[in-house]
Enzyme design. Structure first.
Site, mmCIF file in Angstrom:
data_model
loop_
_atom_site.group_PDB
_atom_site.id
_atom_site.type_symbol
_atom_site.label_atom_id
_atom_site.label_comp_id
_atom_site.label_asym_id
_atom_site.label_seq_id
_atom_site.Cartn_x
_atom_site.Cartn_y
_atom_site.Cartn_z
ATOM 1 N N ASP A 1 129.862 -74.530 13.008
ATOM 2 C CA ASP A 1 129.812 -74.129 14.414
ATOM 3 C C ASP A 1 128.331 -74.022 14.790
ATOM 4 O O ASP A 1 127.449 -74.069 13.915
ATOM 5 C CB ASP A 1 130.548 -72.774 14.574
ATOM 6 N N GLN B 1 141.391 -70.875 18.562
ATOM 7 C CA GLN B 1 140.819 -72.077 17.951
ATOM 8 C C GLN B 1 141.415 -72.319 16.569
ATOM 9 O O GLN B 1 141.631 -73.457 16.160
ATOM 10 C CB GLN B 1 139.290 -71.917 17.851
ATOM 11 N N ARG C 1 144.128 -77.546 21.149
ATOM 12 C CA ARG C 1 144.057 -76.274 21.882
ATOM 13 C C ARG C 1 145.184 -76.215 22.905
ATOM 14 O O ARG C 1 145.800 -75.180 23.124
ATOM 15 C CB ARG C 1 142.692 -76.136 22.580
ATOM 16 N N CYS D 1 134.593 -76.444 16.244
ATOM 17 C CA CYS D 1 135.365 -76.042 17.435
ATOM 18 C C CYS D 1 134.838 -76.670 18.713
ATOM 19 O O CYS D 1 135.551 -76.722 19.708
ATOM 20 C CB CYS D 1 135.383 -74.517 17.543
ATOM 21 N N HIS E 1 137.827 -65.739 17.315
ATOM 22 C CA HIS E 1 138.293 -66.824 18.203
ATOM 23 C C HIS E 1 139.616 -67.366 17.632
ATOM 24 O O HIS E 1 139.690 -68.498 17.160
ATOM 25 C CB HIS E 1 137.219 -67.918 18.266
ATOM 26 N N ARG F 1 138.339 -64.054 27.781
ATOM 27 C CA ARG F 1 137.145 -64.435 26.997
ATOM 28 C C ARG F 1 136.041 -63.475 27.402
ATOM 29 O O ARG F 1 135.647 -63.418 28.567
ATOM 30 C CB ARG F 1 136.746 -65.889 27.292
HETATM 31 N N1 NVA Z 1 130.660 -69.379 18.118
HETATM 32 C C1 NVA Z 1 130.716 -70.019 19.405
HETATM 33 C C2 NVA Z 1 132.047 -70.640 19.641
HETATM 34 C C3 NVA Z 1 132.182 -71.379 20.947
HETATM 35 C C4 NVA Z 1 133.546 -71.932 21.191
HETATM 36 C C5 NVA Z 1 130.386 -69.006 20.492
HETATM 37 O O1 NVA Z 1 130.878 -67.867 20.409
HETATM 38 O O2 NVA Z 1 129.651 -69.337 21.408
HETATM 39 N N1 CP Z 2 136.001 -74.363 21.353
HETATM 40 C C1 CP Z 2 136.001 -73.704 22.535
HETATM 41 O O1 CP Z 2 136.524 -72.598 22.658
HETATM 42 O O2 CP Z 2 135.424 -74.405 23.534
HETATM 43 P P1 CP Z 2 135.067 -73.870 24.997
HETATM 44 O O3 CP Z 2 133.941 -72.897 24.861
HETATM 45 O O4 CP Z 2 134.684 -75.112 25.753
HETATM 46 O O5 CP Z 2 136.268 -73.209 25.594
#
Ligand code: NVA
Ligand code: CP
Length: 303
Positions: A219, A134, A287, A259, A131, A104
């Site tokens: 989101d 997800q 997940r 998500c 992502h 990540r």
């Molecule tokens: N769009 C959000 C998704 C978090 C799971 C982010 O990138 O923070």
């Molecule tokens: N939806 C998701 O990826 O959640 P986290 O940021 O908690 O991993």
């Protein structure tokens, strides 16, 4: 054979995605029945997190433990990656010691460069651009509740962000129509929209967009790394909140997904996540199952 990676949904064929979803449903049933299944004894998952996480960390770490393997959590605060060791060197070293890696991070290009120098499969656990893990969980949830998503109308409300981009890839891979209702200036990537012009439409009016929708998704308005824009975005996104009233304009059997984490009172009304049309906690649980199916596929092939 070259190493298989999962950097975006385009790394899998439609058949692969459908088989992984079916396998995830099976692994979920096996777990619910208390069946022990340990195909990854002695396998190690490396987990590189440059951003925060609850679901992604817990699902990958628990999934690998349930498979009989183990996982190592690597944060830039404690590794040499955080002190500037080149991504290519890190990829060579880490991939010489573990069997599979999830990352990540911020720039998608960093993930791509890591994968290019990795000897083992690399999974995108979220970048600024995509992502895809997800989406496997979301598509599993849709199939569980409503069957195939092929030919359905999916409506994205809000920021044309990493999740929206993965929905665009999902529309292409699983053959559904995506309507993205975004405020001006927050559209999904123009090139991605152009490449998928037959599947994606960008509009400005959420109420118009959700007509006939089978699935409505949103989101947060400010993603990780955009914290300083939060206040300004609150103004720009006013009018893009998903609520039970907005859902009433969609099809009667429409589902709602997010998500998570969600900001109640911002992109969702206070009561949206508890609405009967919301399946957000199924998505979150999936997940675990979807990523177990993904890791199994990448390491052992389709089961
Ligand atoms: N769009 C959000 C998704 C978090 C799971 C982010 O990138 O923070
Ligand atoms: N939806 C998701 O990826 O959640 P986290 O940021 O908690 O991993």
């Amino acid at each position: 054979m070259s190493t298989k990676h999962f950097l975006t949904l385009l790394d899998l064929s439609r058949d692969d995605i459908n088989r992984i979803i079916q396998r995830a449903i099976k692994l979920k049933a096996m777990r619910n029945q208390g069946e022990i299944y340990e195909p990854m004894k002695n396998k190690v998952l490396g987990m590189i997190f440059e951003k925060s996480s609850t679901r992604t960390r817990v699902s990958f770490e628990a999934g690998m433990a349930q498979f009989g393997g183990s996982a190592i959590f690597l944060s830039p605060r404690d590794t040499q990656l955080g002190r500037g060791e080149p991504i290519e060197d890190s990829a060579k070293v880490i991939s010489s010691m573990v069997d599979i890696i999830m990352i990540r991070t911020f720039e998608h290009d960093k993930l791509v460069r890591f994968a290019e120098h990795s000897k083992v499969p690399v999974i995108n656990a979220l970048t600024d651009d995509f992502h895809p893990c997800q989406l496997l969980a979301d598509m599993q949830a849709y199939v569980e509740h409503r069957g195939s998503i092929q030919g359905r109308k999916v409506v994205w409300i809000g920021d044309g962000n990493n999740m929206c981009a993965s929905y665009i890839n999902a529309a292409r891979q699983l053959d559904f129509q995506l309507v993205a209702a975004c405020p001006e200036g927050f559209d999904p990537d123009a090139e991605l929209c152009k490449q998928n012009a037959d599947r994606v439409t960008v509009v400005r009016d959420p109420a118009e967009a959700v007509k006939d929708a089978d699935l409505v998704v949103t989101d947060v308005w400010a993603s990780m790394g955009q914290e300083e824009e939060q206040q300004e975005r609150m103004k720009q996104f006013a009018g893009f909140q998903v609520s039970p009233a907005l859902m009433d304009l969609a099809k009667d059997d429409a589902l709602f997904m997010h998500c998570l984490p969600a900001h109640r009172g911002e992109e969702v009304s206070k009561d949206m996540l508890d609405d009967p049309r919301s399946v957000v906690f199924d998505e979150a649980e999936n997940r675990l199952h979807a990523q177990k199916a993904l890791m199994e596929y990448l390491l052992l092939g389709h089961q």
